[in-house]
Design a protein around this motif. Structure first.
Motif, PDB file in Angstrom:
ATOM      1  N   VAL A  13       0.843  -1.205   0.000  1.00 20.95           N
ATOM      2  CA  VAL A  13       0.000   0.000   0.000  1.00 20.95           C
ATOM      3  C   VAL A  13       0.875   1.251   0.000  1.00 20.95           C
ATOM      4  CG1 VAL A  13      -1.656   1.338   1.349  1.00 20.95           C
ATOM      5  CG2 VAL A  13      -1.979  -1.114   1.109  1.00 20.95           C
ATOM      6  N   ASP A  58      10.407   0.297   8.355  1.00 20.35           N
ATOM      7  CA  ASP A  58      10.043  -1.088   8.039  1.00 20.35           C
ATOM      8  C   ASP A  58      11.069  -2.032   8.651  1.00 20.35           C
ATOM      9  OD1 ASP A  58       7.836  -2.205   5.734  1.00 20.35           O
ATOM     10  OD2 ASP A  58       9.314  -3.655   6.495  1.00 20.35           O
ATOM     11  N   TYR A  70       4.055   3.714  17.946  1.00 23.75           N
ATOM     12  CA  TYR A  70       4.124   4.732  16.874  1.00 23.75           C
ATOM     13  C   TYR A  70       3.062   5.815  17.114  1.00 23.75           C
ATOM     14  CZ  TYR A  70       6.992   1.701  13.799  1.00 23.75           C
ATOM     15  OH  TYR A  70       7.982   0.935  13.242  1.00 23.75           O
ATOM     16  N   VAL A  91       9.952  -0.297  15.072  1.00 26.46           N
ATOM     17  CA  VAL A  91       9.618  -0.870  16.377  1.00 26.46           C
ATOM     18  C   VAL A  91       8.735  -2.069  16.058  1.00 26.46           C
ATOM     19  CG1 VAL A  91       8.281  -0.517  18.485  1.00 26.46           C
ATOM     20  CG2 VAL A  91       9.739   1.319  17.607  1.00 26.46           C
ATOM     21  N   GLY A 111       1.396  -0.505   8.112  1.00 26.87           N
ATOM     22  CA  GLY A 111       2.072  -1.734   8.534  1.00 26.87           C
ATOM     23  C   GLY A 111       1.093  -2.895   8.592  1.00 26.87           C
TER      24      GLY A 111
HETATM   25  N1  LIG Z   1      -4.708  -2.894   0.448  1.00 27.11           N
HETATM   26  C1  LIG Z   1      -5.875  -2.833   0.961  1.00 27.11           C
HETATM   27  O1  LIG Z   1      -6.868  -2.829   0.266  1.00 27.11           O
HETATM   28  C2  LIG Z   1      -6.017  -2.738   2.443  1.00 27.11           C
HETATM   29  C3  LIG Z   1      -7.282  -2.467   2.937  1.00 27.11           C
HETATM   30  C4  LIG Z   1      -7.457  -2.342   4.292  1.00 27.11           C
HETATM   31  C5  LIG Z   1      -6.389  -2.502   5.142  1.00 27.11           C
HETATM   32  N2  LIG Z   1      -5.163  -2.799   4.658  1.00 27.11           N
HETATM   33  C6  LIG Z   1      -4.096  -2.979   5.630  1.00 27.11           C
HETATM   34  O2  LIG Z   1      -3.022  -2.122   5.324  1.00 27.11           O
HETATM   35  C7  LIG Z   1      -1.836  -2.714   5.829  1.00 27.11           C
HETATM   36  C8  LIG Z   1      -0.784  -2.699   4.732  1.00 27.11           C
HETATM   37  O3  LIG Z   1      -1.175  -3.555   3.675  1.00 27.11           O
HETATM   38  P1  LIG Z   1      -0.107  -4.012   2.586  1.00 27.11           P
HETATM   39  O4  LIG Z   1      -0.846  -4.749   1.551  1.00 27.11           O
HETATM   40  O5  LIG Z   1       0.757  -2.877   2.221  1.00 27.11           O
HETATM   41  O6  LIG Z   1       0.746  -5.050   3.440  1.00 27.11           O
HETATM   42  P2  LIG Z   1       2.280  -5.413   3.232  1.00 27.11           P
HETATM   43  O7  LIG Z   1       2.474  -6.706   3.958  1.00 27.11           O
HETATM   44  O8  LIG Z   1       2.680  -5.350   1.813  1.00 27.11           O
HETATM   45  O9  LIG Z   1       3.047  -4.240   3.982  1.00 27.11           O
HETATM   46  C9  LIG Z   1       3.096  -4.120   5.368  1.00 27.11           C
HETATM   47  C10 LIG Z   1       4.512  -3.734   5.743  1.00 27.11           C
HETATM   48  O10 LIG Z   1       4.534  -3.416   7.131  1.00 27.11           O
HETATM   49  C11 LIG Z   1       5.779  -3.839   7.636  1.00 27.11           C
HETATM   50  N3  LIG Z   1       5.644  -3.883   9.082  1.00 27.11           N
HETATM   51  C12 LIG Z   1       4.990  -4.785   9.857  1.00 27.11           C
HETATM   52  N4  LIG Z   1       5.076  -4.438  11.156  1.00 27.11           N
HETATM   53  C13 LIG Z   1       5.798  -3.292  11.195  1.00 27.11           C
HETATM   54  C14 LIG Z   1       6.224  -2.446  12.241  1.00 27.11           C
HETATM   55  N5  LIG Z   1       5.915  -2.724  13.508  1.00 27.11           N
HETATM   56  N6  LIG Z   1       6.929  -1.333  11.933  1.00 27.11           N
HETATM   57  C15 LIG Z   1       7.248  -1.041  10.640  1.00 27.11           C
HETATM   58  N7  LIG Z   1       6.888  -1.829   9.599  1.00 27.11           N
HETATM   59  C16 LIG Z   1       6.165  -2.925   9.889  1.00 27.11           C
HETATM   60  C17 LIG Z   1       6.029  -5.165   6.946  1.00 27.11           C
HETATM   61  O11 LIG Z   1       7.389  -5.504   6.970  1.00 27.11           O
HETATM   62  C18 LIG Z   1       5.527  -4.841   5.532  1.00 27.11           C
HETATM   63  O12 LIG Z   1       6.575  -4.367   4.701  1.00 27.11           O
HETATM   64  C19 LIG Z   1      -2.209  -4.123   6.301  1.00 27.11           C
HETATM   65  O13 LIG Z   1      -2.385  -4.124   7.696  1.00 27.11           O
HETATM   66  C20 LIG Z   1      -3.523  -4.372   5.617  1.00 27.11           C
HETATM   67  O14 LIG Z   1      -4.356  -5.278   6.329  1.00 27.11           O
HETATM   68  C21 LIG Z   1      -4.951  -2.896   3.320  1.00 27.11           C
END
Ligand SMILES: NC(=O)c1ccc[n+]([C@@H]2O[C@H](COP(=O)([O-])OP(=O)(O)OC[C@H]3O[C@@H](n4cnc5c(N)ncnc54)[C@H](O)[C@@H]3O)[C@@H](O)[C@H]2O)c1
Length: 470
Positions: free
Chosen positions: A54, A113, A234, A150, A199
């Protein structure tokens, strides 16, 4: 013309023109009967915990739009208009020309990240955007490198990475994040900041005594309370620095008394959780239609196949439970079974997410909906949404960044804490304690636009319309 003059007289606005955007559009800031609105001067720093699919699709998209390579499709702030006055007035400026929003050229970025990939590498790995587009954006995207995160593996069981901060206590980690925030502000030259959690989804937890006040939360931080999740650290760091915080995931994060207290105290707005993108977007469009027509509902089965890292994380039961709670809540609030027991008193609602790697970010969401009509006769609706998760999420991120920054510059909004008018973007909108959230997409849109009208001292639009027949 007569109508326009009449509505202008009614308005109590005293608006000064302060800003001019690069496109030459006049953007009004200043003071109205409903408070002051500072202009969007200088750079706006966007800080993103979680540089995954995202986040990279959002940042790459902003750069592509700035370079004239693509259009900001899906973004209300960039493409949306807002009707003012009567239908006969012909006044429908673009949202970004009506309220003083930061321009895309003013956005600067940083992120955190657990992986060391820069935005270009992370975007390549996410596989959402075409590599030909990414190659053109490479010089810019490669400059956005992740700060150490974190992180606590217990909260996201399916992933682990090397780029993680060390600290004796969670309070130490919060202090390190606050240093990062100050450092970014200084080095980027940003005049204002926003934090946008992109995240992973953390394991399900419920609020405890530690989350009830700033005092108890700070004590818990010093004592390494295990129920303080990384996303909360955060949020705490951001709000302590007076920085607004939005939460793209369904984690508890700011949905806690401590965060509301901090948000109000430091005039750092907060809003809902979990971006409303694919299946839930459709649910909050269809369910209000059933209720409007008094059609009953006996069951709604929603299932998804998803193959990106988010899908992998959600394969863990703890993370899935957090998502499930967020997805299940919407029907109950829209359909109000307490008011309509014969129609909605006995609904079987099920949500499934299945990790299926071949699909990558291109999720498929199926809905089977069992409804009933006149005399109880059953009918079925099937929805098969072949969507692109991050393509749907990126414009939401952009709008939230710009609107939260606006909230911080508006005297009428910045001290409120929760920005309910931004419910439009979330599966789980936040509301004042004791108030049920509005999930109906079109009520949410009206609430958002009326808030903008209110801020500018324009008449609110009720859709009554009797005056056209005088
Ligand atoms: N894409 C959508 O339509 C959508 C809709 C609703 C919610 N979301 C939520 O948005 C979030 C991001 O989605 P995404 O597809 O980019 O996921 P993704 O897995 O591609 O990216 C998440 C990133 O967060 C990092 N991360 C995890 N914990 C962390 C922390 N404590 N500090 C820093 N970085 C951390 C991971 O290493 C990863 O790179 C997810 O929680 C997802 O459920 C996405």
């Amino acid at each position: 013309m007569a109508t326009r003059q009449k509505s202008a007289q009614k308005s109590t606005a005293r608006v000064e023109v302060k800003n001019e955007t690069k496109s030459g559009a006049k953007v009004r800031s200043g003071s109205t009967a409903n408070g002051t609105m500072e202009p969007a001067k200088g750079k706006l720093g966007v800080m993103i915990p979680g540089m995954g699919a995202v986040a990279t699709t959002f940042v790459a998209g902003v750069e592509a739009i700035r370079k004239g390579l693509a259009k900001p499709i899906g973004s209300l702030t960039q493409m949306g208009t807002i009707r003012l006055g009567k239908r006969t007035d012909g006044r429908s400026p673009k949202v970004k020309e009506f309220v003083p929003l930061a321009g895309l050229d003013d956005l600067v970025f940083t992120g955190w990240d657990i992986f060391e990939d820069n935005m270009y590498e992370a975007a390549s790995n996410a596989g959402v955007l075409d590599y030909r587009l990414l190659e053109q954006l490479k010089p810019f995207l490669s400059t956005v490198t992740p700060r150490a995160a974190v992180f606590d593996h217990n909260y996201v069981k399916k992933i682990d990475g090397p780029n993680v901060k060390k600290g004796k206590t969670k309070m130490d980690l919060a202090e390190q994040l606050r240093d990062d925030i100050r450092d970014f502000k200084k080095t980027s030259g940003a005049s204002r900041l926003i934090t946008m959690w992109c995240g992973s989804t953390e394991s399900y937890i419920e609020p405890t005594a530690a989350h009830q006040s700033v005092k108890s939360f700070e004590k818990a931080l010093r004592e390494n309370d295990e129920l303080i999740a990384p996303s909360m650290i955060y949020a705490y760091a951001s709000l302590m620095e007076g920085v607004p915080f939005a939460n793209g995931a369904p984690n508890l994060t700011v949905d806690l008394p401590v965060m509301l207290e901090l948000s109000r105290q430091n005039e750092a707005p907060i809003c809902g959780k979990d971006f409303k993108t694919g299946q839930t977007l459709m649910k909050t469009v269809l369910a209000p239609a059933f209720k409007a027509r008094l059609l009953g509902l006996s069951g709604w089965y929603s299932t998804n196949i998803l193959g990106n890292r988010d899908g992998e994380v959600l394969d863990d039961p703890g993370s899935f439970k957090t998502k499930e709670e967020s997805k299940l809540g919407v029907l109950e609030h829209i359909l109000q079974p307490g008011l309509y027991p014969e129609l909605y008193g006995n609904i079987f609602h099920k949500v499934r997410i299945n990790y299926y790697p071949p699909r990558g970010d291109n999720k498929e969401g199926w809905d089977n909906i069992d409804i009933f009509g006149w005399l109880g006769y059953p009918m079925q609706i099937k929805v098969d949404f072949l969507c692109r998760d991050s393509i749907l999420a990126a414009p939401i991120v952009l709008d939230l960044v710009l609107f939260l920054d606006l909230a911080k510059r508006c005297s009428a909004l910045r001290g409120l804490g929760i920005q309910e008018w931004l419910s439009f973007y979330f599966k789980s909108p936040m509301t004042a304690p004791g108030l049920y959230p509005e999930h109906d997409l079109f009520i949410q849109l009206m609430k958002l636009k009326n808030t903008l009208r209110h801020l500018k001292g324009e008449e609110l639009i009720t859709h009554l319309g009797l005056e056209y027949y005088d």
